[in-house]
Design an enzyme around this catalytic site. Structure first.
Site, PDB file in Angstrom:
ATOM      1  N   PHE A 128       0.855  -1.186   0.000  1.00 61.36           N
ATOM      2  CA  PHE A 128       0.000   0.000   0.000  1.00 61.36           C
ATOM      3  C   PHE A 128       0.890   1.234   0.000  1.00 61.36           C
ATOM      4  O   PHE A 128       1.752   1.382   0.860  1.00 61.36           O
ATOM      5  CB  PHE A 128      -0.939   0.035   1.216  1.00 61.36           C
ATOM      6  CG  PHE A 128      -1.890   1.199   1.162  1.00 61.36           C
ATOM      7  CD1 PHE A 128      -3.029   1.134   0.375  1.00 61.36           C
ATOM      8  CD2 PHE A 128      -1.626   2.369   1.853  1.00 61.36           C
ATOM      9  CE1 PHE A 128      -3.899   2.225   0.283  1.00 61.36           C
ATOM     10  CE2 PHE A 128      -2.493   3.468   1.766  1.00 61.36           C
ATOM     11  CZ  PHE A 128      -3.629   3.389   0.983  1.00 61.36           C
ATOM     12  N   ASP A 215       9.409   2.642   1.483  1.00 59.35           N
ATOM     13  CA  ASP A 215       8.235   3.329   2.008  1.00 59.35           C
ATOM     14  C   ASP A 215       8.159   3.011   3.503  1.00 59.35           C
ATOM     15  O   ASP A 215       7.711   1.947   3.910  1.00 59.35           O
ATOM     16  CB  ASP A 215       6.978   2.852   1.264  1.00 59.35           C
ATOM     17  CG  ASP A 215       5.698   3.483   1.806  1.00 59.35           C
ATOM     18  OD1 ASP A 215       5.720   4.005   2.937  1.00 59.35           O
ATOM     19  OD2 ASP A 215       4.671   3.428   1.106  1.00 59.35           O
ATOM     20  N   LYS A 244       2.794   9.762   8.561  1.00 60.58           N
ATOM     21  CA  LYS A 244       2.141   9.241   9.760  1.00 60.58           C
ATOM     22  C   LYS A 244       2.687   9.794  11.080  1.00 60.58           C
ATOM     23  O   LYS A 244       2.336  10.882  11.471  1.00 60.58           O
ATOM     24  CB  LYS A 244       2.191   7.708   9.725  1.00 60.58           C
ATOM     25  CG  LYS A 244       1.228   7.136   8.669  1.00 60.58           C
ATOM     26  CD  LYS A 244       0.953   5.687   8.892  1.00 60.58           C
ATOM     27  CE  LYS A 244      -0.001   5.073   7.885  1.00 60.58           C
ATOM     28  NZ  LYS A 244      -1.411   5.265   8.163  1.00 60.58           N
TER      29      LYS A 244
END
Ligand SMILES: Cc1ncc(COP(=O)(O)O)c(C=O)c1O
Length: 390
Positions: A128, A215, A244
């Site tokens: 993702f 990532d 995040k």
């Protein structure tokens, strides 16, 4: 209840009005232990005093100027991220998807510099990377892509944790310029690859002159018990993306680059109005300093091991528990059946959990969680798992 919001989400009927540490309170005054932390965002818990104070002070001083000018805290935050990671340069964005967009653009420019007209990036199944067009095209999940064709071109997909598949792409495709991969797949179900996976990726990238792009949007900023998950291996990526937990809830993302990748962007090749503004960078700087001062990463390691050991004692003999896995405080319990209904059942008992990949309970508690709070999570989750049926 109908309201004016577009129906991109199907939220639980709970409205939180207050938070403190690992706890949240809803508008009826009910207390919840938050083992989701805004999906790996609020690593320092809710309403952390140092972060709240820094945000308030900055808001009273200067929220936004523009990247047309120098931004004091942006430079300091960039320097700190480079010092912690060993990478050389940073571009600030506002989200994870945007950080990955920057990485994808950077890889394409890198390819062009090498005379490759249609640069390809290797990505993995189950990954993702975000919801923008380029990042959903990179994402290895058909549901995320459904309805949005034509997708962005230039991604070659292989199985996660499959080095041979990448070697075979290397033989047949001379347009590859980079690999983009999560060190642990988060949304994909907390999938932890072989210990030497990143090292092998590094070797393949070096042998082929490709960029290794990690990532670390979910795994970064201490979540796995190191500042960055790549630090569990003896390697360094060329590019790393963050978001995040970097701002503990204040939107901020970052794309870091090192060596040959660090000087690819030049004035005009990329930009963002809000990216790296004084408020977001001040918040992020305070987050990093607090993690350091309060030894949060050591706590993450200790508590992560505790969670895994306790779950293993309580659940490994249960027939419908397929696997208990994780690194640091990124924990997955995979069942042999789908278990999305456990989210609501846990919330009835005052615990927030997440289920991803349909059959995997994912726990991403604040990194400052203590043993007593961990026990509360472990006991409720274990009882729910034991009584769960297909
Ligand atoms: C690994 C990873 N990359 C990228 C993203 C996208 O981040 P954002 O939602 O901030 O765009 C996420 C979000 O869940 C993620 O987990």
């Amino acid at each position: 209840m109908a309201n004016s919001l577009m129906t991109t989400y199907a939220p639980l009927p709970i409205t939180f009005t207050k938070g403190e540490g690992v706890f949240l309170w809803d508008n009826n005054g009910k207390r919840y232990l938050d083992a989701v932390a805004g999906v790996a965002v609020c690593s320092l818990g809710h309403a952390h005093p140092a972060v709240a104070e820094a945000i308030a002070e900055q808001a009273n001083t200067l929220i936004h100027t523009s990247n047309l000018y120098q931004i004091e805290h942006q430079v300091e935050l960039g320097d700190k991220l480079c010092a912690l990671s060993g990478l050389d340069k940073v571009f600030f964005s506002n989200s994870g998807a945007e950080a990955n967009e920057a990485a994808i653009k950077l890889a394409r420019l890198y390819g062009k510099q090498q005379g490759i007209e249609r640069p390809n990036i290797i990505v993995t199944r189950g990954s993702f990377h975000g919801r923008t067009l380029a990042t959903l095209s990179a994402t290895g999940n058909r549901k995320v892509q459904a309805g949005f064709s034509p997708l962005v071109d230039g991604f070659v997909r292989v199985n996660y944790n499959d080095i041979e598949a990448i070697k075979s792409v290397a033989k047949s495709n001379s347009d590859v310029v980079a690999i983009l991969v999560e060190p642990v797949q988060g949304e994909g179900g907390v999938i932890v690859p072989d210990t030497d996976y990143l090292k092998q990726l590094r070797d393949i990238c070096d042998a082929n002159d490709w960029l290794l792009m990690l990532d670390e949007i979910q795994t970064g900023i201490g979540r796995t018990g190191q500042w960055f998950a790549f630090q569990h291996s003896d390697i360094k990526p060329d590019v790393m993306t963050l978001a995040k937990a970097l701002g503990n809830g204040v939107p901020i993302g970052a794309c870091l680059a090192s060596g040959k990748a660090a000087s690819i962007f030049t004035p005009g090749t990329h930009g963002s109005t809000f990216g790296g503004n004084p408020l977001a960078t001040r918040a992020a700087l305070t987050v990093l300093k607090t993690i350091q001062q309060d030894n949060i990463i050591a706590n993450t390691k200790t508590m992560g091991e505790y969670f895994l050991a306790e779950f293993s004692t309580k659940l490994s003999a249960i027939d419908h528990v397929k696997e208990i896995r994780g690194v640091g405080l990124m924990i997955g319990i995979e069942l042999t059946h789908d278990c999305g209904e456990l989210v609501a059942k846990a919330s009835e008992q005052g615990l927030l959990i997440n289920v991803t990949a349909a059959n995997t309970i994912r726990l991403l508690p604040p990194l400052l969680i203590n043993k007593e709070q961990a026990d509360e999570v472990i006991n409720i989750v274990s009882d729910l798992v034991i009584s769960s049926t297909a």
